[in-house]
Write a protein that holds these residues in place. Structure first.
Motif, short mmCIF file in Angstrom:
data_model
loop_
_atom_site.label_atom_id
_atom_site.label_comp_id
_atom_site.label_asym_id
_atom_site.label_seq_id
_atom_site.Cartn_x
_atom_site.Cartn_y
_atom_site.Cartn_z
N UNK A 165 5.48 4.60 1.93
CA UNK A 165 5.94 5.91 2.38
C UNK A 165 6.62 5.82 3.75
N UNK A 166 6.06 5.00 4.64
CA UNK A 166 6.63 4.85 5.98
C UNK A 166 8.02 4.22 5.91
N UNK A 167 8.19 3.26 5.01
CA UNK A 167 9.49 2.58 4.90
C UNK A 167 10.55 3.55 4.35
N UNK A 168 10.18 4.36 3.37
CA UNK A 168 11.12 5.34 2.82
C UNK A 168 11.49 6.37 3.88
N UNK B 192 6.90 -7.27 3.42
CA UNK B 192 7.21 -5.91 3.89
C UNK B 192 6.02 -5.27 4.61
N UNK B 193 4.82 -5.73 4.33
CA UNK B 193 3.64 -5.20 5.04
C UNK B 193 3.73 -5.46 6.54
N UNK C 200 0.85 -1.19 0.00
CA UNK C 200 0.00 0.00 0.00
C UNK C 200 0.88 1.25 0.00
N UNK C 201 0.37 2.37 -0.51
CA UNK C 201 1.16 3.61 -0.51
C UNK C 201 1.60 4.02 0.89
N UNK C 202 0.73 3.83 1.88
CA UNK C 202 1.08 4.20 3.25
C UNK C 202 2.26 3.42 3.78
N UNK C 203 2.26 2.10 3.52
CA UNK C 203 3.37 1.26 3.96
C UNK C 203 4.67 1.67 3.27
#
Length: 655
Positions: free
Chosen positions: A315-318, A593-594, A310-313
């Protein structure tokens, strides 16, 4: 002699990389300014003693993932390692050191080193070494260090060498996938293989665009940059057989007071260094530098990494990688600020020992950090991939084999000259039989075909054909690998279609609206990826059905009747035509990764305890980064005038 005692003794001898300026036996070296002195302040005889050390002929290719590995493969002196890692290398460093510094090596860049060495044993000054009278009076004054340095070069090693690197920084998943299919990188994590050679370099060339390959070369006698892989390999293979000039490969120096016969004072001029500890600090600095470079690569090329579904996941990893990158930079700046003079005087700078204690197990820290890095895509799971032709090829043989194999489910075995009602439907799903659905490799199609006589006893023939039509395990080096991919949902991007519930249930509409709605819902709940229907005329034989097609099923050619009293042997289909079908895949590393959660307490010591590497790539990285254990070498019998120190024959010092 114990290992620790050996290392301490070697600290009295300073191995140096040759400069671009004039130097040689008898010349001075200033360890504080890290510069050679262009004069000989001593007098000595012309005799030489052959010592021991790295010598002989060696040719090899190596896969490199760290500056530490590269420095070891190039046999760089400890002083060069340290000064290069701390950004304080001498301005007149050798071409070999220049080459090393221009080669940025890290985990996410594929680097292959080709090296050739043919060097002689180190040759040392034989006999007494004495200060010249004009310099004897300067001892103990700043002028002596300025004019003569604090070390004297006593040994020189000559030979021929070649170092060249081919580097590939892959910025698209398709290339990385082709590399994985070729066996150059791991299918799961993109880790570079250990065994490399000419074939590996050619595979890099074949899998990538030539302009993406960065090639560097340095050698004794020449400096050149190859423009192509073929030119590079030609240089590598030709160099050992050439008769080029021998140049200075390595120098050995010791403090003046340790070897000069007429040294008048006992106070040491040259401060002692902790050679083994300097190496560890250099390796830690390189580890932080690589982490910074790799963080930048992830941040700038996030589309190449498994960050989540998901985009949220993602973005958080970056955001986490950006935060860690800032921390690495702060740690490196602090280390360089506090350690820049550790090679000058280790004991005189308390920060050196403190830094060493903090970073001596740096490979544990680096591996733990990389364990938090996202996994690189080596499979192009999200690329548009039309598999309609591949599926039709898989269906062709089993479809032809159905002739004469249809089940006679109603009436007699004669179609009676038609007309014949024909219907077919096809669906796709992963061929899941238990276990982990993400591990399913095959896509399964279910094709149902029905033929019904539209008069008399409604003779019916039908069959269901279940066929694996696509295998994710099959890989072609030209196309790449799908090893990281798994089928998502039905496995294909195709709209569902369903029978016409409103038409079939129309008679109920005026009788009972509720029953009509239930009828429509029931019929339209049965969905397929493709449907095909038609009705023949009288006396049909082999017909092509294509007028009432929906979804991916475009047409079929089938024999529905014969002039025989038993139509069973002739009933069957010979061809099928499908519209465009796109695979629907997910990268399994994105699914993993989720579940990722950022670790807490991110300092050097605590992170090692909290984060235990458990991936294959971490194991491989640890093997590459962990220094080889220091083993005390066997004592060497040295010629007269030399003594064995750390397994090497070196001039005996006064203390």
């Amino acid at each position: 002699m114990s290992v620790s005692g050996t290392a301490l003794a070697m600290d009295q001898y300073l191995e140096l990389e040759p400069p671009k300026t004039l130097t040689g036996r008898g010349y001075g070296y200033n360890s504080l300014s890290r510069e050679y002195v262009l004069r000989q302040c001593v007098q000595f005889g012309g005799g030489l003693l052959d010592g021991s050390g790295a010598s002989g002929d060696e040719f090899k290719f190596s896969s490199i993932i760290s500056n530490s590995q590269l420095a070891d493969e190039m046999n760089l002196a400890v002083t060069a390692k340290f000064s290069a890692s701390m950004g304080v290398a001498s301005a007149n460093a050798s071409s070999k050191v220049d080459f090393f510094q221009s080669t940025k090596t890290n985990f996410l860049t594929h680097t292959i080193l080709a090296k050739y060495n043919n060097v002689e044993p180190m040759k040392f000054i034989a006999g007494a070494i004495n200060l010249k009278p004009e310099y004897l009076a300067m001892v103990g004054t700043p002028a002596f260090r300025q004019q003569c340095g604090d070390y004297i070069v006593i040994g020189e090693q000559k030979g021929r060498w070649f170092f060249g690197t081919v580097q590939l920084s892959v910025r698209d998943t398709a290339t990385e996938s082709r590399l994985a299919a070729s066996g150059i990188v791991g299918v799961q994590y993109g880790t570079f293989s250990g065994e490399v050679g000419v074939s590996t370099i050619n595979k890099l060339k074949q899998a990538s665009n030539t302009q993406d390959l960065d090639i560097h070369v340095t050698s004794s006698g020449t400096n050149s940059a190859s423009l192509t892989v073929d030119q590079f390999l030609a240089q590598v293979q030709a160099f050992p057989g050439q008769n080029g000039p021998k140049q200075t490969y390595k120098l050995m120096a010791v403090p003046y007071e340790d070897i000069v016969a007429n040294w008048p004072v006992t106070d040491p001029l040259a401060p002692m260094t902790a050679e083994a500890k300097l190496t560890r600090l250099a390796e830690a600095a390189w580890g932080l530098t690589a982490l910074i470079d790799d963080s930048d690569f992830v941040i700038q090329n996030a589309k190449l990494f498994a960050l989540g579904t998901t985009p949220g996941k993602r973005d958080a990893r970056v955001a986490y990688v950006k935060a860690r990158r800032a921390w690495y930079q702060g740690q490196l700046a602090d280390m360089r600020s506090r350690a820049k003079d550790c090679d000058v005087d280790w004991a005189g700078h308390p920060a050196c020992e403190s830094l060493y204690n903090n970073w001596k197990d740096f490979e544990d820290f680096v591996v733990a950090e990389y364990d938090q890095f996202p996994v690189r895509y080596v499979s192009d799971c999200y690329a548009a991939r039309d598999v309609s032709d591949a599926i039709m090829d898989k269906l062709k043989l089993p479809l032809n084999q159905t002739r004469g194999q249809f089940s006679n489910t109603k009436g007699d075995r004669e179609m009676g000259g038609g007309p014949v009602n024909f219907s077919s439907n096809i669906t796709f799903k992963s061929d899941f039989t238990g276990g982990d659905p993400l591990a399913t490799r095959k896509l399964l199609s279910t094709l149902k075909i029905r033929m019904e006589e539209s008069k008399a006893d409604h003779t019916t023939f039908e069959t269901t054909l279940k066929t694996p039509v696509f295998d994710l395990s099959a890989s072609n080096p030209k196309d790449g690998t799908l090893g990281q991919c798994a089928y998502k949902d039905a496995g294909v991007k195709a709209e569902w279609v369903h029978p016409d519930g409103e038409g079939a249930c129309a008679p109920l509409k005026v009788i009972n609206k509720k029953e009509y709605d239930k009828c429509v819902a029931a019929i339209e709940s049965v969905k397929y990826h493709g449907m095909l229907s038609g009705k023949t005329g009288e006396d049909p034989r082999t017909e092509t059905f294509n007028k009432n097609s929906r979804g991916v099923l475009a047409s079929m050619q089938c024999t529905v009747d014969s002039d025989s009293g038993n139509d069973t042997p002739m009933i069957g289909c010979s061809s099928i035509n499908l519209r465009s079908i796109q695979l629907d895949l997910v990268n399994t590393q994105d699914v993993a990764a989720d579940k990722w959660v950022a670790p807490k307490n991110l300092d050097v010591k605590q992170l090692i305890q909290l984060s235990k590497p458990n991936l294959d790539r971490s194991k491989l990285l640890r093997e590459a980064l962990t220094p080889k254990k220091l083993v005390a070498p066997k004592l060497t019998r040295c010629s007269e005038g030399l003594v064995s120190v750390a397994g090497r024959c070196l001039p005996k010092l006064k203390k």
